[in-house]
Enzyme design. Structure first.
Site, PDB file in Angstrom:
ATOM      1  N   ARG A 325      98.000  37.649  -9.435  1.00  0.00           N
ATOM      2  CA  ARG A 325      96.535  37.673  -9.377  1.00  0.00           C
ATOM      3  C   ARG A 325      95.997  39.046  -9.772  1.00  0.00           C
ATOM      4  O   ARG A 325      94.872  39.151 -10.270  1.00  0.00           O
ATOM      5  CB  ARG A 325      96.039  37.278  -7.992  1.00  0.00           C
ATOM      6  CG  ARG A 325      94.537  37.009  -7.939  1.00  0.00           C
ATOM      7  CD  ARG A 325      94.107  36.388  -6.631  1.00  0.00           C
ATOM      8  NE  ARG A 325      94.302  34.965  -6.590  1.00  0.00           N
ATOM      9  CZ  ARG A 325      93.320  34.052  -6.637  1.00  0.00           C
ATOM     10  NH1 ARG A 325      92.065  34.454  -6.747  1.00  0.00           N
ATOM     11  NH2 ARG A 325      93.569  32.775  -6.573  1.00  0.00           N
ATOM     12  N   GLU A 728      86.146  36.492  -0.559  1.00  0.00           N
ATOM     13  CA  GLU A 728      86.821  37.621  -1.207  1.00  0.00           C
ATOM     14  C   GLU A 728      85.976  38.401  -2.213  1.00  0.00           C
ATOM     15  O   GLU A 728      86.061  39.629  -2.262  1.00  0.00           O
ATOM     16  CB  GLU A 728      88.100  37.119  -1.886  1.00  0.00           C
ATOM     17  CG  GLU A 728      89.146  36.652  -0.916  1.00  0.00           C
ATOM     18  CD  GLU A 728      90.338  36.015  -1.613  1.00  0.00           C
ATOM     19  OE1 GLU A 728      91.480  36.352  -1.274  1.00  0.00           O
ATOM     20  OE2 GLU A 728      90.126  35.162  -2.497  1.00  0.00           O
TER      21      GLU A 728
END
Length: 780
Positions: A325, A728
């Site tokens: 990621r 997030e």
């Protein structure tokens, strides 16, 4: 179902979607009534468990003398690897590389060797320190430099590639290269790791655990006890914070409590001290990112290469997906004409790092912003101009390094709106004028954007289940696989169900997440909690609603279109009856009033080996402008003002979303400016308590803090009521503070040189950068 506002309803039910609604446990949080695992009434005969830890980072365990432990006051049982009924392993993703108790090989200082169970927690804690271990020391790998030399990885590296980056860099008018070191971060949740296991009949066990992933804990406990999954129930009502630290790290504590409960036949609870919690559990990964970039006279990036080396620890944990990621977000909001990005998840003799809010994405974005800043200084422009020049935009400039087309790019409009709202230009000119007058106090300003991909990159995790019961008094019972860690997921999903039935939210009761009601759930992570569980609950409610509509059509003999759900009542033909009355009538006619619901995210797919696919259903966007003042004599600074504009789509609950944006920003700012992890030469974590690990306090907040949600925003994708994830993405808004500090420091060198301040930008690092610029200026 369309939004109720779109359906033209004038009346609104209490607590409907798109309205401010307080957190369902807010009043309990402030009064102390909220029940966490340590508050659950203790069963008779409960044993308290404590862990005995290794003292060496890398060694063979020659012997372990536990005689003094066993004979200590109050001790009932001591368990080691030999006492594990099943497999001595608590690793995630099936890697089998993380033992519950070290048996032969020690791989980090603080690794659990045994557990002691006693009548009181203090007795167990004191007894655990009486063990005598004999070691044969082995050479530890503690630093990234040493790990690079050794070259051992915990997970296969990944490569993203589009175009010929090497040729593009070589052919660019200008080139530069560098390395940025990005520090880790402790989760520092208010409620530490904790688990209580209660044995039942036969081989059954109930585990109360502070975890974001009940299904994984269920699997691990079954694995360790050598029982089927249906013998283990895991229940989570709420957590006092988690931030990713309870996605996999809860496994060890739950499994230990379960082993003790199995062996003794008594309930067992394990709650480590904060110091031991911080030593035992993994952190945000620290990275060293090497970059090469080629660019033209204007500052447009022609080609870029990244190598993301991460200190992962002794076991894989989630390091593979985390480093993946990081690569997925090495572009942030920027289009690279040619790009190559590689991950290097390195093994070290430190605790295995794990998930943390953003899951590697923040590290990728910090690297992207360093490149932008370097290019800006090289061409002598405001970094914001270089950001805007390199934005994704239009056909031919809309393909990510992983070959996903950016279809919903609103970064330019958000940045433009914030630039105007924050009066960025005038303030920047005023700051330049202030710094030109000299003096010890220098000011800085920066405006940084955020683009964050939403979905689990492991496609199978993008699914959720829910269970909805409607009772004959018109009240509703809701259960789903998402966990509540303070973010307000429970109330958001309850709002969805209330909206579907058009009943006041007070009539919807959400019960503790449990594997006994909704099976095989994914972790509440990747900002997916409301997206997945909201859709699953909506699906369950819609099924029951369809049954009620069908019943009304048949019972009252009206066309389907004449059955309309209104606030707390249903219009059937030319009459209106209360919702509860319809439910009771349906029950008498034997209409099923319970349903499961399910949802899986559409469209997404990912081929890791090829580095291609569509791993994200959509992107969330935001931007922050930060202004700081730096004391050039000490390196200390304060955050004077922050303006934020963030995209949450058509918010399910603006009050909660605003809180998530504020909290995420402060936590991201803390990571990048003050939170510093430090291991000594023996591999011992020395920042293991509030006395040695600094997190943001109230006094560190921005003096002026303006937070706005993007108005009239709607997700183009069919998410739950067109909302967007908010857990997030706001975390990365904290990058604005790091770059504002850099801007202030650069003034010492007349803005001629990029300060290259590596996060966390502690006063020591800031002062070092200042002195370096002063020395360079004197030499010039």
């Amino acid at each position: 179902m369309p939004d109720s506002t779109e359906a033209g309803l004038v009346e609104r039910i209490s607590g409907a979607v798109h309205s401010d609604r307080r957190h369902d446990s807010a009043h309990k949080h402030v009064t102390g009534e909220a029940v966490y695992v340590d508050d659950i009434r203790e069963p008779a005969g409960l044993l308290h468990v404590y862990l005995g830890l290794s003292d060496r980072p890398h060694a063979r365990l020659v012997s372990l003398d536990l005689s003094a432990v066993k004979s200590a006051p109050g001790v009932v049982e001591v368990v080691t690897a030999a006492d594990v009924p099943g497999v001595n392993d608590v690793s995630c993703m099936g890697r089998h590389d993380e033992p519950l108790f070290a048996d032969d090989l020690i791989e980090y200082a603080g690794q659990p060797l045994f557990a002691v169970a006693a009548e009181t927690r203090e007795q167990a804690r004191r007894a655990a320190r009486l063990a005598v271990a004999t070691y044969e020391d082995l050479e530890p790998v503690l630093t990234l430099d040493r790990a690079r030399e050794r070259g051992t990885v915990v997970f296969p590296p990944m490569v993203l590639k589009r175009g010929e980056s090497d040729a593009a860099i070589a052919g660019a008018p200008h080139r530069l290269e560098g390395r940025i070191s990005i520090g880790g971060q402790d989760h520092f949740y208010l409620e530490g790791q904790i688990a209580m296991a209660v044995p039942g009949e036969d081989d059954e066990v109930l585990v109360h655990c502070s975890t974001q992933h009940p299904s994984e804990v269920q699997h691990i406990v079954a694995h360790v006890l050598n029982v089927p999954a249906n013998a283990v129930a895991v229940e989570v009502r709420r957590m006092g914070g988690a931030f990713g630290g309870k996605e996999t790290q809860a496994n060890l504590f739950a499994a230990t409590a379960a082993v003790v409960a199995r062996k003794t036949g008594r309930a067992a609870k394990l709650r480590p001290d904060r110091d031991d919690d911080m030593v035992i559990t993994g952190k945000r990964h620290d990275f060293e990112v090497d970059y090469r970039v080629g660019f033209d006279d204007d500052g447009r990036i022609r080609g870029v290469e990244f190598l993301f080396a991460a200190r992962c620890g002794f076991a894989a944990d989630l390091s593979g997906p985390v480093t993946d990621r990081a690569l997925f977000h090495c572009d942030n909001t920027y289009f690279y004409e040619a790009v190559t990005a590689k991950s290097l998840p390195l093994k070290t003799n430190t605790v295995s790092n794990t998930a943390f809010r953003g899951f590697g994405g923040p590290q990728g974005m910090v690297a992207a912003e360093r490149v932008i800043e370097e290019v800006a200084y090289a061409v002598g422009k405001d970094p914001l101009e270089i950001r805007k020049l390199n934005f994704y935009g239009g056909e031919g400039r809309d393909l990510t390094p992983y070959h996903q087309t950016v279809e919903d790019n609103i970064a330019p409009e958000i940045v433009s709106a914030l630039e105007e709202r924050s009066d960025y230009r005038a303030r920047r000119d005023a700051i330049r004028a202030h710094n030109a007058r000299g003096g010890w106090l220098r000011k800085g300003i920066a405006l940084t954007p955020v683009k964050f991909g939403i979905s689990f990159t492991a496609t199978q995790y993008n699914q959720a289940g829910a269970l909805v019961h409607v009772y004959t008094d018109g009240t509703v019972h809701l259960n789903h696989g998402g966990t509540e860690m303070g973010q307000g997921l429970y109330v958001k999903v309850a709002q969805v169900v209330a909206e579907e039935f058009q009943i006041d939210i007070e009539k919807v009761r959400v019960t503790a997440t449990t594997t006994g009601k909704v099976p095989n759930t994914s972790a509440t992570a990747a900002s997916s909690g409301a997206d997945l569980n909201g859709k699953a609950a909506q699906n369950a409610a819609a099924t029951i609603k369809e049954r009620l509509i069908g019943f009304a059509v048949e019972n009252w003999g009206v066309p389907r279109e004449q059955v309309v759900f209104l606030p707390n009542r249903v219009r059937i033909g030319n009459q209106e009856i209360p919702f509860g009355d319809l439910v009771r009538t349906a029950y008498m006619a034997r209409i099923q009033l319970s349903s499961t619901g399910f949802y899986k995210t559409p469209e997404i797919h990912w081929d890791r080996a090829a580095g291609r696919g569509k791993p994200f259903y959509y992107f969330s966007y935001g931007a922050a402008a930060a202004e700081v003042t730096v004391d050039t004599l000490t390196g200390e600074y304060r955050v004077d003002r922050v303006d934020i504009l963030h995209d949450v789509g058509h918010s399910l609950n603006p009050a909660l979303d605003r809180g998530q944006v504020e909290g995420g920003f402060v936590q991201g700012m803390g990571w990048l400016t003050m939170e510093e992890l430090w291991w000594d030469q023996r591999g011992h974590l020395r920042t293991h308590a509030p006395s040695t690990y600094k997190i943001p306090a109230c006094s560190d907040r921005p003096r002026i803090f303006n937070v706005h949600l993007l108005e009239n925003a709607r997700n183009r994708k069919d998410t739950i009521y067109r909302s967007k994830a908010v857990g997030e993405p706001p975390f990365m808004l904290g990058m604005s503070v790091l770059h504002a500090i850099s801007d202030a420091v650069a003034s010492v060198g007349d803005y001629a040189t990029c300060p290259r301040i590596d996060p966390p930008a502690t006063p020591e690092k800031v002062l070092t950068a200042i002195e370096s610029l002063r020395a360079g200026k004197r030499q010039a």
